[in-house]
Design a protein around this motif. Structure first.
Motif, PDB file in Angstrom:
ATOM      1  N   GLU A  20       0.862  -1.185   0.000  1.00 62.33           N
ATOM      2  CA  GLU A  20       0.000   0.000   0.000  1.00 62.33           C
ATOM      3  C   GLU A  20       0.893   1.227   0.000  1.00 62.33           C
ATOM      4  O   GLU A  20       1.775   1.348   0.854  1.00 62.33           O
ATOM      5  CB  GLU A  20      -0.912   0.016   1.232  1.00 62.33           C
ATOM      6  CG  GLU A  20      -1.953  -1.077   1.236  1.00 62.33           C
ATOM      7  CD  GLU A  20      -2.803  -1.064   2.500  1.00 62.33           C
ATOM      8  OE1 GLU A  20      -2.494  -0.311   3.451  1.00 62.33           O
ATOM      9  OE2 GLU A  20      -3.778  -1.823   2.532  1.00 62.33           O
ATOM     10  N   CYS A  25       4.616   0.682   0.271  1.00 60.97           N
ATOM     11  CA  CYS A  25       5.134   0.062   1.493  1.00 60.97           C
ATOM     12  C   CYS A  25       4.529  -1.335   1.657  1.00 60.97           C
ATOM     13  O   CYS A  25       3.318  -1.518   1.485  1.00 60.97           O
ATOM     14  CB  CYS A  25       4.761   0.932   2.694  1.00 60.97           C
ATOM     15  SG  CYS A  25       5.366   0.310   4.265  1.00 60.97           S
ATOM     16  N   VAL A  46       2.843  -4.086   3.520  1.00 57.51           N
ATOM     17  CA  VAL A  46       2.019  -4.087   4.725  1.00 57.51           C
ATOM     18  C   VAL A  46       1.653  -5.502   5.178  1.00 57.51           C
ATOM     19  O   VAL A  46       1.096  -5.682   6.253  1.00 57.51           O
ATOM     20  CB  VAL A  46       0.738  -3.233   4.553  1.00 57.51           C
ATOM     21  CG1 VAL A  46       1.105  -1.762   4.374  1.00 57.51           C
ATOM     22  CG2 VAL A  46      -0.116  -3.740   3.409  1.00 57.51           C
ATOM     23  N   GLY A  47       1.971  -6.501   4.355  1.00 58.16           N
ATOM     24  CA  GLY A  47       1.677  -7.876   4.743  1.00 58.16           C
ATOM     25  C   GLY A  47       2.241  -8.859   3.755  1.00 58.16           C
ATOM     26  O   GLY A  47       2.617  -8.498   2.636  1.00 58.16           O
ATOM     27  N   VAL A 100       1.218  -9.371   9.006  1.00 64.62           N
ATOM     28  CA  VAL A 100       0.605  -8.083   8.669  1.00 64.62           C
ATOM     29  C   VAL A 100       1.209  -7.059   9.625  1.00 64.62           C
ATOM     30  O   VAL A 100       1.325  -7.321  10.830  1.00 64.62           O
ATOM     31  CB  VAL A 100      -0.935  -8.117   8.813  1.00 64.62           C
ATOM     32  CG1 VAL A 100      -1.528  -6.735   8.581  1.00 64.62           C
ATOM     33  CG2 VAL A 100      -1.543  -9.131   7.853  1.00 64.62           C
ATOM     34  N   ARG A 101       1.592  -5.903   9.087  1.00 62.52           N
ATOM     35  CA  ARG A 101       2.142  -4.845   9.947  1.00 62.52           C
ATOM     36  C   ARG A 101       1.113  -4.499  11.023  1.00 62.52           C
ATOM     37  O   ARG A 101      -0.067  -4.302  10.718  1.00 62.52           O
ATOM     38  CB  ARG A 101       2.464  -3.612   9.119  1.00 62.52           C
ATOM     39  CG  ARG A 101       3.638  -3.823   8.157  1.00 62.52           C
ATOM     40  CD  ARG A 101       3.871  -2.576   7.330  1.00 62.52           C
ATOM     41  NE  ARG A 101       4.324  -1.487   8.168  1.00 62.52           N
ATOM     42  CZ  ARG A 101       5.605  -1.113   8.293  1.00 62.52           C
ATOM     43  NH1 ARG A 101       6.542  -1.725   7.614  1.00 62.52           N
ATOM     44  NH2 ARG A 101       5.923  -0.104   9.076  1.00 62.52           N
ATOM     45  N   GLU A 122       0.211  -1.912  12.562  1.00 56.45           N
ATOM     46  CA  GLU A 122      -0.634  -0.727  12.349  1.00 56.45           C
ATOM     47  C   GLU A 122      -1.717  -0.962  11.297  1.00 56.45           C
ATOM     48  O   GLU A 122      -2.616  -0.134  11.144  1.00 56.45           O
ATOM     49  CB  GLU A 122       0.215   0.510  11.999  1.00 56.45           C
ATOM     50  CG  GLU A 122       1.002   0.389  10.736  1.00 56.45           C
ATOM     51  CD  GLU A 122       2.409  -0.170  10.910  1.00 56.45           C
ATOM     52  OE1 GLU A 122       3.218   0.038  10.004  1.00 56.45           O
ATOM     53  OE2 GLU A 122       2.700  -0.823  11.927  1.00 56.45           O
ATOM     54  N   ARG A 123      -1.668  -2.100  10.573  1.00 54.92           N
ATOM     55  CA  ARG A 123      -2.682  -2.437   9.579  1.00 54.92           C
ATOM     56  C   ARG A 123      -3.590  -3.565  10.041  1.00 54.92           C
ATOM     57  O   ARG A 123      -4.461  -4.005   9.302  1.00 54.92           O
ATOM     58  CB  ARG A 123      -2.005  -2.814   8.241  1.00 54.92           C
ATOM     59  CG  ARG A 123      -1.168  -1.699   7.639  1.00 54.92           C
ATOM     60  CD  ARG A 123      -1.971  -0.435   7.296  1.00 54.92           C
ATOM     61  NE  ARG A 123      -2.889  -0.739   6.232  1.00 54.92           N
ATOM     62  CZ  ARG A 123      -4.158  -0.327   6.185  1.00 54.92           C
ATOM     63  NH1 ARG A 123      -4.640   0.448   7.110  1.00 54.92           N
ATOM     64  NH2 ARG A 123      -4.933  -0.668   5.177  1.00 54.92           N
ATOM     65  N   VAL A 174      -6.164  -6.634   5.495  1.00 52.17           N
ATOM     66  CA  VAL A 174      -4.978  -7.049   4.732  1.00 52.17           C
ATOM     67  C   VAL A 174      -4.805  -8.558   4.787  1.00 52.17           C
ATOM     68  O   VAL A 174      -4.610  -9.219   3.763  1.00 52.17           O
ATOM     69  CB  VAL A 174      -3.706  -6.330   5.241  1.00 52.17           C
ATOM     70  CG1 VAL A 174      -2.454  -6.855   4.540  1.00 52.17           C
ATOM     71  CG2 VAL A 174      -3.830  -4.823   5.061  1.00 52.17           C
TER      72      VAL A 174
END
Length: 129
Positions: free
Chosen positions: A23, A26, A28-29, A57-58, A60-61, A66
Motif C-alpha cells: 500500500e 510500502c 504491509v503484509g 501483517v504490519r 498498524e494495519r 490485509v
C-alpha cells in the motif's frame, strides 16, 4: 536468528507461494505457503494440500482486511496449482489470528500439540478457492 534462517530457506524455495500486500509503496503484509505434508511437515507431499507457513501483517494495519485479502488470493493461487485444501498451525492463545482464520473459512481439525518455546498450537484446515 534460527527463525530468520528458516524464513530465508522457505522464501528461497522455488516451489514456495509468496504473496505480498503493498500500500502506497510500502509492504504491509505477506503470506508464504508451500506444498502440504500430512505429518506436520514430514513425509511426502500430499497432492491437493497447501500448507500456510507464515502470515504477517504490519501491526498498524491489523483489522484493516490485509490478512483476509492475502488469504483470499492465496486460496485462488493454491487452487490454480491444484491445491484445493489448505492447512496451518497457530497458537491457541493467538486470538487475533484465530479470528482472522475463522473469518476466511478455516476450522479446527481437532489436532493440537505443544511446541517448546511457543506453547500450545492448533491445526486449522480450509477448503480452497
Amino acid at each position: 536468528m534460527e527463525r530468520v534462517e528458516r524464513v530465508r530457506e522457505k522464501l528461497a524455495d522455488p516451489e514456495a507461494l509468496v504473496l505480498v500486500a503493498v500500500e502506497g509503496g510500502c509492504v504491509v503484509g505477506m503470506v508464504l505457503a508451500e506444498a502440504g505434508r500430512p505429518e506436520d511437515g514430514r513425509g511426502p507431499v500430499e497432492p491437493g494440500l497447501c500448507h500456510v507457513s507464515m502470515v504477517f501483517v504490519r501491526p498498524e494495519r491489523w483489522g484493516a482486511g490485509v490478512g483476509a485479502a492475502l488469504l483470499g488470493v492465496l486460496k485462488e493461487c493454491a487452487a490454480g496449482r491444484g491445491q484445493s485444501r489448505l492447512q496451518l498451525w497457530t497458537g491457541v492463545a493467538n486470538e487475533r489470528a484465530l479470528a482472522l482464520y475463522r473469518r476466511v473459512g478455516f476450522r479446527a481439525s481437532g489436532r493440537r500439540h505443544e511446541i517448546f518455546g511457543v506453547g500450545q498450537v492448533v491445526h486449522l484446515v480450509c477448503s480452497g478457492g
